[in-house]
Design a protein around this motif. Structure first.
Motif, short mmCIF file in Angstrom:
data_model
loop_
_atom_site.label_atom_id
_atom_site.label_comp_id
_atom_site.label_asym_id
_atom_site.label_seq_id
_atom_site.Cartn_x
_atom_site.Cartn_y
_atom_site.Cartn_z
N PRO A 40 -16.88 23.81 25.15
CA PRO A 40 -17.91 24.82 25.45
C PRO A 40 -19.20 24.12 25.87
O PRO A 40 -19.60 23.12 25.28
CB PRO A 40 -18.08 25.55 24.12
N PHE A 41 -19.84 24.65 26.90
CA PHE A 41 -21.06 24.05 27.43
C PHE A 41 -22.25 24.97 27.17
O PHE A 41 -23.20 24.59 26.53
CB PHE A 41 -20.88 23.75 28.91
N ASP A 62 -13.42 36.12 27.53
CA ASP A 62 -14.00 35.10 26.65
C ASP A 62 -13.52 35.36 25.23
O ASP A 62 -14.19 36.00 24.44
CB ASP A 62 -15.53 35.16 26.75
N THR A 63 -12.32 34.87 24.92
CA THR A 63 -11.69 35.13 23.63
C THR A 63 -11.40 33.82 22.90
O THR A 63 -11.32 32.76 23.53
CB THR A 63 -10.37 35.89 23.81
N PRO A 64 -11.20 33.88 21.58
CA PRO A 64 -10.81 32.67 20.85
C PRO A 64 -9.52 32.04 21.40
O PRO A 64 -9.40 30.82 21.44
CB PRO A 64 -10.63 33.16 19.41
N LEU A 65 -8.56 32.86 21.82
CA LEU A 65 -7.32 32.34 22.40
C LEU A 65 -7.61 31.54 23.67
O LEU A 65 -7.08 30.44 23.86
CB LEU A 65 -6.34 33.48 22.70
N PHE A 66 -8.48 32.05 24.52
CA PHE A 66 -8.84 31.35 25.74
C PHE A 66 -9.53 30.03 25.41
O PHE A 66 -9.23 28.99 25.99
CB PHE A 66 -9.74 32.22 26.63
N HIS A 67 -10.46 30.04 24.45
CA HIS A 67 -11.16 28.83 24.04
C HIS A 67 -10.17 27.77 23.58
O HIS A 67 -10.26 26.60 23.97
CB HIS A 67 -12.16 29.12 22.92
N THR A 81 -18.52 32.17 28.10
CA THR A 81 -18.71 30.75 27.83
C THR A 81 -18.33 29.94 29.05
O THR A 81 -17.26 30.13 29.62
CB THR A 81 -17.85 30.31 26.63
N LEU A 82 -19.22 29.05 29.44
CA LEU A 82 -18.94 28.09 30.49
C LEU A 82 -18.47 26.81 29.80
O LEU A 82 -19.12 26.32 28.88
CB LEU A 82 -20.20 27.81 31.31
#
Length: 98
Positions: free
Chosen positions: A80-81, A65-70, A93-94
């Motif tokens: 993001p949910f 769960d990283t900023p790059l993944f987001h 984050t789901l």
């Protein structure tokens, strides 16, 4: 049970469906990226038209769960949910795609 969509050296993309009863299912994508590169984006972009038709909404959770993944998954229309507890006792984050 997870079903593989695409497994390559750079990443694994899998999905599973949770039966909520009354004929309703939640569909979850699982994406684990081992090596970030432009080719990962190109490969996922190429199969996205097929993957995005599995079900709606689609939920996605990443292994990290990283900023790059987001940023990466937002390029495919995921938002993001909520935060969820995962089977490895980590909170992630789901994301949702509608």
């Amino acid at each position: 049970m997870r079903q593989s969509i695409l497994s390559v050296p750079e990443f694994d993309l899998e999905y599973h469906q949770e039966d909520m009863g009354n004929g309703k299912f939640l569909t979850f994508l699982h994406l684990e990226v081992y090596r970030w590169s432009p080719s990962v984006f190109r490969q996922l972009k190429a199969i996205w038209p097929t993957v995005s038709t599995i079900a709606r909404p689609l939920f996605l959770v990443g292994t990290r769960d990283t900023p790059l993944f987001h940023k990466f998954v937002s390029r495919f229309g995921f938002s993001p949910f909520l935060k969820v507890g995962c089977t490895d006792d980590q909170e992630r984050t789901l994301f949702i795609f509608t």
